[in-house]
Design an enzyme around this catalytic site. Structure first.
Site, PDB file in Angstrom:
ATOM      1  N   HIS A 130       0.861  -1.189   0.000  1.00 10.44           N
ATOM      2  CA  HIS A 130       0.000   0.000   0.000  1.00 10.44           C
ATOM      3  C   HIS A 130       0.893   1.235   0.000  1.00 10.44           C
ATOM      4  CE1 HIS A 130      -3.039   2.889   0.703  1.00 10.44           C
ATOM      5  NE2 HIS A 130      -2.697   3.135   1.941  1.00 10.44           N
TER       6      HIS A 130
ATOM      7  N   ASP B  25       1.115   5.137  -0.348  1.00 11.07           N
ATOM      8  CA  ASP B  25       0.433   6.433  -0.350  1.00 11.07           C
ATOM      9  C   ASP B  25       1.101   7.401  -1.319  1.00 11.07           C
ATOM     10  OD1 ASP B  25      -0.237   6.145   3.120  1.00 11.07           O
ATOM     11  OD2 ASP B  25      -1.728   6.199   1.535  1.00 11.07           O
TER      12      ASP B  25
ATOM     13  N   ASP C 196      -7.781   1.675   2.041  1.00 14.74           N
ATOM     14  CA  ASP C 196      -7.475   2.713   3.028  1.00 14.74           C
ATOM     15  C   ASP C 196      -8.464   3.873   3.095  1.00 14.74           C
ATOM     16  OD1 ASP C 196      -5.993   3.695   5.127  1.00 14.74           O
ATOM     17  OD2 ASP C 196      -4.523   4.719   3.888  1.00 14.74           O
TER      18      ASP C 196
ATOM     19  N   HIS D  43      -6.310   9.646  -1.384  1.00 10.72           N
ATOM     20  CA  HIS D  43      -7.118   9.715  -0.156  1.00 10.72           C
ATOM     21  C   HIS D  43      -6.440  10.467   0.987  1.00 10.72           C
ATOM     22  CE1 HIS D  43      -4.946   5.793   0.015  1.00 10.72           C
ATOM     23  NE2 HIS D  43      -4.747   6.128   1.278  1.00 10.72           N
TER      24      HIS D  43
END
Length: 960
Positions: free
Chosen positions: A73, A75, A197, A409
């Site tokens: 994951h 970001d 997320d 996000h």
């Protein structure tokens, strides 16, 4: 935002958190420390194959099959900037370097042919890809073709679902999926959406994913109460019916909730950031634990499926392959029709603050979306002349990519650290520049004049050097809508009277009004601009004349449609009247602030970037009264309200305007008293609303909200304010069944109706304590983010006709006309062609139900075209606006001719004629699965809320 394995769901630690669906764990012998694994359990059916799933590993039908899904994951900005994450810079802030993860993934996959890996964020992958050698790219292509490196989701980013507009979501998904299609062909096409997320999940997001052709959707965050109910009822997976207008299964999407978010079960986390004991299989070691961990793993597997025995088959897999096996089981699934907002990860822990966090960045993002659409349209209308011309090389790609990054996000959500938010703004700013060059080239080509074009980016604070110093100048107003507009232009000028002439040379009415708070002047005139085109107005100073403004003590403003009255004692709005529909509504509007909680005896939870938690349910007045100045001119009537040194507002009406405009300015919010503050604008009426209010979903369909209620589970409300806040992307309204009060926003905000007849929107927040979700700093903006200016548009209508008003006005808000300025006197673009002062890119206007969602260059002679029906079922408003609309695209555009038209899925990565999705059986009964309609001519029909996407081969006209 990355997470660790703490039960509270605290966002902390590294970017590469473990994820799960059903039950998850770290592989007994992990190939690389940074990789996280997900295993998904299901009872398998006999094997069969479907297109796109041919590379899935074979399962053992007589066993319990456990799918291990290695993933990462990443970001696209959070605690570090995008570049800092990619290159692994400032690992003292967070141990994360995306380029090294991708390097190690490839080597790990090559070491064991049974291994598989999924990747999501194309913003990172595309950058890494372009840095690889031809040999490495060939290896990666082979891995993708074998299904061992698989892409999930495939957007530029994993976008937020609360604060994003649907148009921007579509754009960022299109950008990422196009890269995959052009790089890997159908081998790289993702089959599932993957949002592990984002902090709550919108119904419109699921609808868009379904229309993009995804077979399923996996997400991580679910309200803690909802999750408990679903686990008990065995409904962690179901079919999400994501549209009330589109006929099933168009917007149906199989949806699976990951039971541990993206953290592994206790004792099985072997990420580099975890502290669980490693797998020790040397029986001679006193730390030997292999048997114990295997037993623990098998117990998790069998408990999850309530299965007996130990016949367990463990295999490396992907979410798509798990989904494929699940589909073959031919089970019946329950149906969900609402959404997953608001999200809470514990009592007193509602993630509703980020709906409003960093309002300046939220506005900049929305403004940039508007600017990008204008840039795209002019590039399409002018053709190659837009990219290379007298002003240099123009390019829409940098702003397109910057806007895609902003959908992440932790970007538009306002949940990054301050220096990362600054970097997001930098990317937008740098993206505007090549678009300005492109637009200058296009306007010169289309108008026939090479002017010294100027783009005044500070009009919101009344700064524009050209208009404030020049004795004469030109105003080019471009309209991105498919219908003509009557737009009020406001420009800062010096203290003179001005003469304004329209494109035909006729004088048009104008006013120069003085701003009471600054004694500066603004020129106003109404511009009539054709559909998808521009009008050029000329402005010149009148000698020896100065503007005259009338001031009045009678606190009433009025035009032919609306009248607004203000309390003479308090200066507050007290009454709104729709003169056209004979509606009168007493309404009081004022500003309040919630004192942000820093924790109490019930919970240590503080208000922060993610969490909204006031320390009391009743907000405090900013001021119970306002100093007022009433300005009345022929083209505007305004009431200027000053509530405090840090809060003011202008309420205005223009002629022919059917809404009341409230332009508020808030900041810097004072925190010297040690209290964090969350500022709201609240409207109080006597409407009997029965606990109901309505908000939009990502700017499209409307959802009913009920105070202290969730449609699919019994809510234990622990936060009466924060637990009733919902994301408001473009509008919120209340109604008593007769009258409807609607407020449109110019950015995403949090909003609610906490008492009957009341409606509130959070406009700004400044907090002094972190909410302990990983950011590690309070939401205490620095620099220009301290001051925020915005607009609320208030509409009063009969309920039956309200949709026509708010739908069309919201369209104009998100696609507002773009003003470009020039000193005038430019040379001809071509000597043989006469200049033109007005232009329309359409030969005929689009009907009001139809919106031109996308018009953009796709290739050398290809355009991307999206048309949508922007009304939902039941929103006719007496004008048949919810009826299907048929359009003939033949000769619709004036700047080019469509020579060939091919329809695609929503993200333009599959031709619709060849697209198919997995079919699911629901407990609501059989669902018809019609074949995609074939495009046999340029005549198309749009049904309510339908978006149709085309790749159009075009030939540009010689004269543009």
């Amino acid at each position: 935002m990355a997470g660790d394995a703490r039960p509270s769901g605290v966002r902390a630690g590294g970017c590469w958190g473990a994820v799960e669906s059903r039950t998850s764990f770290r592989a007994p012998r992990p190939p690389l420390p940074p990789l996280s694994f997900l295993f998904v359990l299901f009872l398998a059916a006999p094997c069969a194959w479907a297109a796109g799933y041919k590379t899935c590993p074979k399962v053992k039908p007589d066993m319990l099959n456990v799918h291990l899904v290695p993933h990462t994951h990443d970001d696209v900005g959070w605690l570090k900037t995008v570049d800092q994450y990619f290159y692994g810079i400032y690992n003292n802030i967070q141990q994360a370097g995306v380029q090294y993860i991708l390097d190690s993934v490839i080597s790990s996959l090559l070491a064991d042919p049974t291994r598989r890996f999924i990747y999501v964020e194309i913003a990172f992958f595309s950058r890494w890809w372009h840095q690889q050698t031809d040999a490495t790219q060939k290896i990666v292509r082979d891995l993708v073709r074998q299904g061992r490196l698989e892409f999930a989701n495939g957007g530029w980013v994993m976008n937020d679902e609360a604060t994003t507009h649907y148009g921007a979501i579509i754009d960022q998904m299109t950008l990422g999926l196009r890269f995959l299609e052009e790089t890997f062909g159908s081998d790289g096409r993702p089959r599932v959406a993957w949002h592990i997320d984002p902090f709550g999940h919108s119904r419109e997001q699921a609808s868009l994913f379904a229309q993009m052709g995804f077979d399923g959707f996996f997400f991580g965050r679910l309200d803690y109460q909802d999750k408990k109910v679903r686990e008990t009822a065995l409904q962690m997976e179901q079919v999400w019916r994501a549209s009330a207008s589109l006929k099933p299964p168009t917007a149906d999407l199989f949806t699976s909730v990951l039971p541990n978010m993206y953290s592994p079960p206790e004792g099985l986390c072997w990420d580099m950031l975890c502290a669980d004991k490693p797998f020790v299989e040397d029986v001679r070691s006193p730390e030997y634990n292999a048997k114990e961990l295997v037993h623990h793993f098998l117990k998790l597997a069998t408990d999850q499926q309530q299965a007996n025995g130990s016949r367990v088959n463990v295999l490396y897999s992907t979410p798509a392959c798990y989904l494929w096996e699940l589909n073959k089981a031919k089970l019946n699934w329950s149906v969900k029709k609402d959404d997953f907002f608001p999200y809470a990860d514990g009592p007193h822990m509602f993630w509703t603050g980020y709906f409003s966090s960093r309002p300046a960045l939220k506005r900049y993002e929305r403004l940039s979306y508007n600017f990008l659409q204008v840039c795209n349209q002019l590039e399409a209308l002018a053709g190659p002349a837009a990219n290379v011309g007298p002003y240099g090389s123009g390019d829409s790609a940098p702003l397109n990519e910057a806007m895609a990054v902003l959908q992440h996000h932790d970007a538009v959500s306002g949940t990054s650290r301050q220096h990362v938010a600054d970097d997001y703004a930098r990317q937008l700013s740098e993206g505007w520049r090549p678009c300005q060059v492109l637009m200058s080239n296009a306007l010169a080509h289309l108008s026939g004049l090479k002017e010294d074009f100027a783009f005044c980016r500070k009009l919101n604070i009344s700064i524009c050097p050209l208009t404030q110093t020049a004795e004469r100048f030109q105003v080019i107003v471009y309209n991105p809508l498919g219908r003509k507009v009557d737009w009020m232009v406001r420009l800062p000028v010096s203290k003179h009277v001005y003469l304004v002439r329209d494109p035909g040379g006729k004088t048009v009415p104008s006013d120069v009004v003085t701003i009471p708070s600054s004694d500066s002047q603004e020129l106003l005139f109404s511009a009539l601009v054709p559909a998808l085109g521009f009008s050029i107005y000329s402005v010149s100073q009148m000698p020896d004349q100065s503007p005259q403004n009338s001031w009045s003590r009678d606190l009433v403003i009025q035009n032919e449609y609306l009248r607004a009255r203000f309390d003479p004692d308090t200066g507050l709005l007290m009454e709104l009247e729709n003169l056209e529909q004979n509606l009168l509504l007493p309404v009081r509007q004022a500003f309040y602030w919630y004192n942000a909680s820093t924790g109490n005896n019930l919970s240590s939870q503080a208000s922060g970037a993610y969490i909204f938690r006031p320390n009391r349910n009743k907000p405090l007045f900013v001021s119970r009264w306002a100093q007022t100045h009433l300005v009345k001119a022929s083209l505007v009537q305004e009431v200027h309200q000053n509530f405090s040194a840090w809060c003011s507002q202008v309420i205005r009406l223009y002629p022919r305007q059917r809404h009341l405009e409230l332009e508020w300015t808030v900041g810097p919010i004072p925190v010297g008293d040690g209290w964090g503050k969350e500022v709201i604008s609240r409207f109080d009426t006597g409407l009997a609303t029965g606990g109901l209010f309505y908000t939009d979903s990502n700017g499209r369909e409307i959802l009913e909200r009920r105070r202290d209620y969730r449609p699919t589970w019994k809510l234990n409300q622990t936060e009466p304010v924060a637990g009733n806040y919902y994301p408001v992307n473009s509008r919120i309204y209340i109604t008593d069944g007769n009258m409807q009060l609607t407020v449109l926003t110019d950015r995403s905000q949090g909003g609610s109706s906490l008492t009957d007849g009341s409606l509130e929107l959070m406009v700004h927040r400044r907090l002094l304590k972190d909410d302990e979700r990983g950011v590690g700093e309070p939401l205490n903006s620095e620099g220009s983010g301290l001051w925020v200016r915005g607009r609320h548009l208030v509409l009063l209508d009969k309920k039956g006709t309200a949709a026509a008003s708010h739908r069309l006005q919201a369209e104009m808000e998100v696609l507002a006309p773009q003003v470009v300025l020039a000193p005038g006197g430019g040379a001809r673009y071509r000597l043989e062609r006469a200049p033109r002062t007005q232009f329309s890119g359409l030969r005929r206007e689009l009907p009001p139900s139809v919106r031109l969602l996308t018009l953009a260059r796709w290739g050398r002679e290809t355009l991307l075209l999206r048309l949508e029906h922007q009304f939902a079922v039941g929103e006719d408003s007496g004008r048949n606006l919810s009826s299907p609309v048929t359009l003939d695209l033949t000769n619709l555009f004036s700047a080019f001719t469509i020579t060939h038209l091919r329809e695609t899925t929503l993200a333009a990565n599959q031709f619709l004629a060849y697209a198919s999705r997995l079919q699911w059986t629901t407990d609501t009964g059989p669902t018809p699965h019609p074949s995609p309609s074939r495009l046999v001519s340029a005549t198309i029909t749009l049904h309510p809320m339908e978006i149709r996407t085309f790749l159009a081969s075009v030939q540009w006209e010689e004269d543009g």
